[in-house]
Design a protein around this motif. Structure first.
Motif, PDB file in Angstrom:
ATOM      1  N   SER A  27      40.376  25.005  42.827  1.00 35.60           N
ATOM      2  CA  SER A  27      40.408  24.286  44.147  1.00 35.60           C
ATOM      3  C   SER A  27      40.340  25.338  45.159  1.00 35.60           C
ATOM      4  N   GLU A  28      39.851  24.955  46.302  1.00 37.75           N
ATOM      5  CA  GLU A  28      39.645  25.987  47.295  1.00 37.75           C
ATOM      6  C   GLU A  28      40.622  26.882  47.469  1.00 37.75           C
ATOM      7  N   GLU A  29      41.934  26.673  47.337  1.00 38.88           N
ATOM      8  CA  GLU A  29      42.796  27.515  47.639  1.00 38.88           C
ATOM      9  C   GLU A  29      43.092  28.676  46.511  1.00 38.88           C
ATOM     10  N   GLU A  30      42.717  28.046  45.252  1.00 36.54           N
ATOM     11  CA  GLU A  30      42.799  29.046  44.261  1.00 36.54           C
ATOM     12  C   GLU A  30      41.672  30.030  44.288  1.00 36.54           C
ATOM     13  N   VAL A  31      40.566  29.502  44.978  1.00 36.71           N
ATOM     14  CA  VAL A  31      39.255  30.228  44.930  1.00 36.71           C
ATOM     15  C   VAL A  31      39.803  31.551  46.226  1.00 36.71           C
ATOM     16  N   LEU A  32      40.352  31.085  47.184  1.00 34.78           N
ATOM     17  CA  LEU A  32      40.472  32.002  48.193  1.00 34.78           C
ATOM     18  C   LEU A  32      41.737  33.156  47.806  1.00 34.78           C
ATOM     19  N   ASN A  33      42.382  32.642  46.847  1.00 34.90           N
ATOM     20  CA  ASN A  33      43.613  33.449  46.674  1.00 34.90           C
ATOM     21  C   ASN A  33      43.105  34.547  45.622  1.00 34.90           C
ATOM     22  N   ASP A  69      43.817  42.042  43.628  1.00 35.23           N
ATOM     23  CA  ASP A  69      44.044  43.383  42.672  1.00 35.23           C
ATOM     24  C   ASP A  69      44.908  43.070  41.549  1.00 35.23           C
ATOM     25  N   THR A  70      45.780  42.326  41.690  1.00 33.15           N
ATOM     26  CA  THR A  70      46.910  41.579  40.622  1.00 33.15           C
ATOM     27  C   THR A  70      45.897  40.838  39.740  1.00 33.15           C
ATOM     28  N   LEU A  71      45.104  40.064  40.243  1.00 33.53           N
ATOM     29  CA  LEU A  71      44.060  39.415  39.128  1.00 33.53           C
ATOM     30  C   LEU A  71      43.162  39.942  38.395  1.00 33.53           C
ATOM     31  N   LEU A  72      42.652  40.900  39.111  1.00 35.24           N
ATOM     32  CA  LEU A  72      41.579  41.904  38.398  1.00 35.24           C
ATOM     33  C   LEU A  72      42.291  42.904  37.284  1.00 35.24           C
ATOM     34  N   ARG A  73      43.570  43.291  37.492  1.00 28.95           N
ATOM     35  CA  ARG A  73      44.198  44.024  36.872  1.00 28.95           C
ATOM     36  C   ARG A  73      44.465  43.139  35.473  1.00 28.95           C
ATOM     37  N   SER A  74      44.919  42.098  35.734  1.00 27.45           N
ATOM     38  CA  SER A  74      45.166  41.172  34.336  1.00 27.45           C
ATOM     39  C   SER A  74      43.965  40.903  33.695  1.00 27.45           C
ATOM     40  N   VAL A  75      42.712  40.745  34.476  1.00 26.96           N
ATOM     41  CA  VAL A  75      41.650  40.362  33.945  1.00 26.96           C
ATOM     42  C   VAL A  75      41.303  41.736  33.001  1.00 26.96           C
ATOM     43  N   ARG A  76      41.199  43.076  33.477  1.00 24.73           N
ATOM     44  CA  ARG A  76      40.952  44.068  33.022  1.00 24.73           C
ATOM     45  C   ARG A  76      41.870  44.321  31.350  1.00 24.73           C
ATOM     46  N   LEU A 121      38.470  34.201  36.968  1.00 28.95           N
ATOM     47  CA  LEU A 121      37.488  35.085  37.817  1.00 28.95           C
ATOM     48  C   LEU A 121      36.298  34.742  37.686  1.00 28.95           C
ATOM     49  N   ARG A 122      35.705  34.390  36.386  1.00 26.25           N
ATOM     50  CA  ARG A 122      34.297  33.737  36.667  1.00 26.25           C
ATOM     51  C   ARG A 122      34.103  32.512  37.116  1.00 26.25           C
ATOM     52  N   ASP A 123      35.149  31.812  37.203  1.00 23.72           N
ATOM     53  CA  ASP A 123      35.019  30.604  38.213  1.00 23.72           C
ATOM     54  C   ASP A 123      34.932  30.821  39.574  1.00 23.72           C
ATOM     55  N   ALA A 124      35.713  31.860  39.974  1.00 19.97           N
ATOM     56  CA  ALA A 124      35.908  32.067  41.270  1.00 19.97           C
ATOM     57  C   ALA A 124      34.570  32.813  41.609  1.00 19.97           C
ATOM     58  N   LEU A 125      33.872  33.618  40.984  1.00 23.62           N
ATOM     59  CA  LEU A 125      32.594  34.232  41.268  1.00 23.62           C
ATOM     60  C   LEU A 125      31.587  33.336  41.377  1.00 23.62           C
ATOM     61  N   TYR A 126      31.531  32.123  40.625  1.00 31.49           N
ATOM     62  CA  TYR A 126      30.512  31.171  40.598  1.00 31.49           C
ATOM     63  C   TYR A 126      30.912  29.903  41.557  1.00 31.49           C
ATOM     64  N   SER A 127      32.119  30.052  42.261  1.00 29.27           N
ATOM     65  CA  SER A 127      32.415  28.794  43.059  1.00 29.27           C
ATOM     66  C   SER A 127      31.396  28.744  44.202  1.00 29.27           C
ATOM     67  N   GLU A 128      31.678  27.480  44.677  1.00 32.44           N
ATOM     68  CA  GLU A 128      30.573  27.182  45.825  1.00 32.44           C
ATOM     69  C   GLU A 128      30.895  28.039  47.099  1.00 32.44           C
ATOM     70  N   THR A 129      32.120  28.166  47.234  1.00 34.59           N
ATOM     71  CA  THR A 129      32.525  29.399  48.313  1.00 34.59           C
ATOM     72  C   THR A 129      32.205  30.646  48.324  1.00 34.59           C
ATOM     73  N   PHE A 130      32.127  31.387  47.240  1.00 35.60           N
ATOM     74  CA  PHE A 130      31.578  32.696  47.021  1.00 35.60           C
ATOM     75  C   PHE A 130      30.161  32.485  46.953  1.00 35.60           C
ATOM     76  N   ARG A 131      29.485  31.611  46.240  1.00 36.92           N
ATOM     77  CA  ARG A 131      27.941  31.301  46.153  1.00 36.92           C
ATOM     78  C   ARG A 131      27.274  31.345  47.463  1.00 36.92           C
ATOM     79  N   LYS A 132      28.177  30.883  48.390  1.00 38.24           N
ATOM     80  CA  LYS A 132      27.526  30.906  49.830  1.00 38.24           C
ATOM     81  C   LYS A 132      27.624  31.867  50.460  1.00 38.24           C
ATOM     82  N   GLY A 145      25.740  27.245  40.778  1.00 39.92           N
ATOM     83  CA  GLY A 145      26.990  27.312  40.161  1.00 39.92           C
ATOM     84  C   GLY A 145      27.180  26.941  38.593  1.00 39.92           C
ATOM     85  N   ARG A 146      26.026  26.259  38.080  1.00 40.33           N
ATOM     86  CA  ARG A 146      26.050  25.471  36.972  1.00 40.33           C
ATOM     87  C   ARG A 146      25.751  26.661  35.900  1.00 40.33           C
ATOM     88  N   LYS A 147      24.489  27.525  36.511  1.00 40.62           N
ATOM     89  CA  LYS A 147      23.982  28.200  35.414  1.00 40.62           C
ATOM     90  C   LYS A 147      24.589  29.637  35.482  1.00 40.62           C
TER      91      LYS A 147
END
Length: 670
Positions: A27-33, A69-76, A121-132, A145-147
């Protein structure tokens, strides 16, 4: 060549079975967060856009604290605990790599449940919001956003990625998101920086313009936790590399610094695919075609250095005349060569081995007196500091710098184009080898006897590969067969199993032979002594790499080209994708060595490269390389070898040592 990830991501248990699953949409909120607070504010976007537009040597951007930062530490943490890495090595890189993260959706539920933050993280980086957002900063146009095209790369000490421009297929924007240790700030002196190369435009007499990269980088971007570096892919312009991650002085220092593990998620944004906003039918094919044309715009080979300088040899008046060495020839050759290699018996052995194997290695080729002279000169040169700038090197020394860096970089000298005189009083030993000994009629006659080939031209080059800087990427030879020699003149040790010093005593030799294995058979250079197993913990691959034997590079490698892998997606120079010593297509390899000459009959299609020399090496790699064109061989004279080429080493004591190279198929890099 392809420089991309494997097509499969494995879970920690190595299974990673793929299955179809609907791709999640945040969701847009999940992307922004998922990103840092305030990133998408208008003034912040304008700031990054302005910085990108003004950047040099080509447009690029850096965003610090990109992700929550919390998300990225979890990713790592998820990556460290659950993602398997494969060590991969080619002429251009040495890394530990995951599979393609585009395939995360295809993992089994049990595996995917262990990677929720990475998936988000992957889905956020390829989200429409961040791609734009990225599209606005770079001015690149719509992004797909598909490839998705991303992988996790881990650089441990000794790992590197050499100069290239990232132009493959439909890539539009390259990016790197760093996941270095968040609690131990990365230090610039550890290496691992993204380095950008400026280009220079040349215009020929017809007005045609050609861009080529400088041998020196002009922008250095060190890694930092949660930092995004990115740039639009520009054919023939976006040249960059990843600096070697340097070794620590001690194991204790390395542990204190967290292992110097440069972890990053890197990937590309592609042009829109069918069904996406901005998709244009045929655009991807046109983009790829134009990219290839732009890379070849003008006549780029014209600006490659060194340029070949073949010297034609007059054909004998009586082709079938028996050739031999006369007394005057021997007198000349004895000034340079060990007497052993001028005896009929030894020459017969060399010829017999060469005809059977198409390659031979001769240890202690130079006479002791002349070898001592060469060693003293080179050791003195190594203690004299060289300028960092290529132009300054060419101005203040007799060396030139090989370029462009996406093909090679090393220091070189070529023979003078003026006629060589017999007066050697003003020459240093390198010049004497280059100008007098190797181009001489006497040496050519000796080489013809040793190989039973008839030489029609020659081209000779002195090379110095500086540690922490130099290499020669894989090139193919597409002409007729030719003899290639390499006279190793590297006085330092530590280059591999074949780099024994000529003055190593008998006790050391016996000890070394005992370590090599049964029947005197040595293991190929750079290969571990045991195969890795699936049960090896992934952390041993990355964090405990210092316990493995150091491979400082500098070896010259001949490889069989793969006719079935000639597309732009092929990576013909992969020679080490795992620790399996049988998993390569190496035909012949020789480490940097002292007073050792290899002679190889190189056929059309055979690849050759010199591996990047690590900063950990004890010194620079020195050699004299020569290519001797030979007249067409008669049927039956040339051995195919059937993939079982060996390297023969004839010691000056006339003892024969055989070093086997395994017959194997090329590793699959895709």
């Amino acid at each position: 060549m392809k420089r991309k990830a494997e097509s499969q991501t494995n879970s920690h248990n190595g299974k990673g079975i793929l299955k179809k699953r609907a791709k999640t949409v945040l969701s847009e909120e999940e992307v922004l967060n998922s990103f840092r607070k305030g990133l998408f504010a208008k003034d912040v976007l304008q700031k990054y856009t302005a910085e990108y537009a003004e950047s040099e040597p080509y447009k690029h951007g850096v965003i610090n604290s990109l992700i929550n930062d919390t998300l990225l530490r979890s990713v790592r943490n998820e990556i460290r605990e659950n993602v398997h890495f494969t060590p991969k090595e080619t002429d251009i890189y040495k890394i530990h790599q995951s599979g393609d993260l585009a395939n995360l959706d295809g993992l089994e539920d049990a595996a995917l449940e262990k990677l929720p933050s990475l998936l988000r993280l992957r889905d956020a980086l390829y989200s429409e919001t961040f791609r734009k957002y990225v599209s606005e900063i770079t001015g690149s146009g719509e992004l797909s956003g598909r490839k998705t095209d991303m992988a996790i790369n881990v650089y441990t000490p000794g790992c590197h990625l050499l100069c290239h421009d990232d132009v493959i297929g439909s890539r539009r924007v390259s990016y790197i998101l760093y996941l270095t240790d968040p609690d131990i700030p990365w230090k610039a002196e550890w290496g691992g920086a993204l380095r950008l190369y400026p280009t220079k435009t040349f215009e020929d007499e017809t007005g045609e313009k050609t861009k080529t990269p400088s041998p020196d980088f002009s922008k250095v971007i060190p890694p930092a936790w949660n930092q995004l570096s990115f740039f639009a892919v520009q054919p023939g312009e976006s040249f960059h590399d990843v600096e070697e991650v340097y070794h620590a002085s001690t194991k204790e220092e390395l542990e204190k610094e967290g292992g110097r593990i440069r972890m990053a998620i890197s990937g590309w944004y592609h042009i829109p695919q069918i069904g996406e906003e901005g998709y244009v039918e045929g655009a991807e094919e046109k983009w790829g075609k134009n990219s290839s044309l732009m890379q070849l715009q003008g006549n780029p080979d014209r600006y490659d250095f060194p340029q070949q300088q073949p010297v034609t040899v007059e054909a004998p008046t009586e082709p079938n005349e028996e050739k031999g060495l006369e007394e005057a020839d021997l007198e000349f050759l004895l000034k340079y060569m060990a007497p052993t290699y001028l005896t009929p018996d030894t020459l017969e052995q060399v010829s017999e081995r060469f005809l059977g194997l198409s390659s031979v290695t001769l240890d202690g080729l130079l006479s002791k007196k002349f070898a001592d002279k060469v060693r003293s000169y080179i050791e003195a040169q190594e203690t004299a500091p060289l300028p960092d700038d290529s132009a300054e090197i060419e101005k203040s020394t007799s060396w030139k710098v090989a370029k462009p860096p996406h093909k090679h970089r090393f220091l070189y000298q070529q023979p003078s184009t003026e006629k060589t005189t017999s007066d050697t009083t003003e020459m240093n030993p390198i010049q004497e080898l280059l100008e007098v000994f190797l181009p001489s009629r006497q040496f050519r006659r000796w080489l013809e006897i040793a190989t039973e080939c008839e030489i029609e031209n020659y081209d000779i080059l002195a090379r110095r590969f500086r540690k922490g800087q130099d290499y020669a990427l894989a090139t193919s030879h597409d002409g007729q067969s030719r003899l290639e020699i390499s006279l190793g003149l590297t006085p330092t040790g530590g280059w591999g199993v074949d780099s024994d010093s000529e003055d190593e005593d008998d006790e050391e030799k016996e000890e070394k032979e005992g370590e090599d294995g049964e029947n005197g058979e040595k293991k190929p250079n750079g290969k571990p002594s045991e195969k890795s197993t699936e049960s090896n913990d992934k952390k041993e691959t990355t964090e405990n790499s210092e316990e493995e034997p150091d491979d400082v590079g500098g070896h010259e490698v001949y490889m069989a080209g793969d006719d079935d892998d000639s597309s732009s997606n092929g990576d013909a120079a992969i020679y080490k994708t795992s620790s399996d010593p049988d998993d390569d297509n190496v035909l012949f390899s020789m480490p940097a060595s002292w007073n050792k000459m290899s002679i190889v009959l190189r056929d059309s299609g055979i690849l050759k490269f010199v591996k990047y020399v690590s900063k950990k090496a004890e010194g620079d790699r020195w050699d004299i390389a020569g290519a001797f064109g030979v007249r067409d061989l008669e049927d039956g004279d040339e051995e195919e070898g059937n993939g079982e080429e060996n390297m023969v080493s004839l010691e000056s004591s006339e003892e024969e040592v055989f070093n086997g190279f395994p017959d194997s198929e090329q590793s699959d890099s895709d």
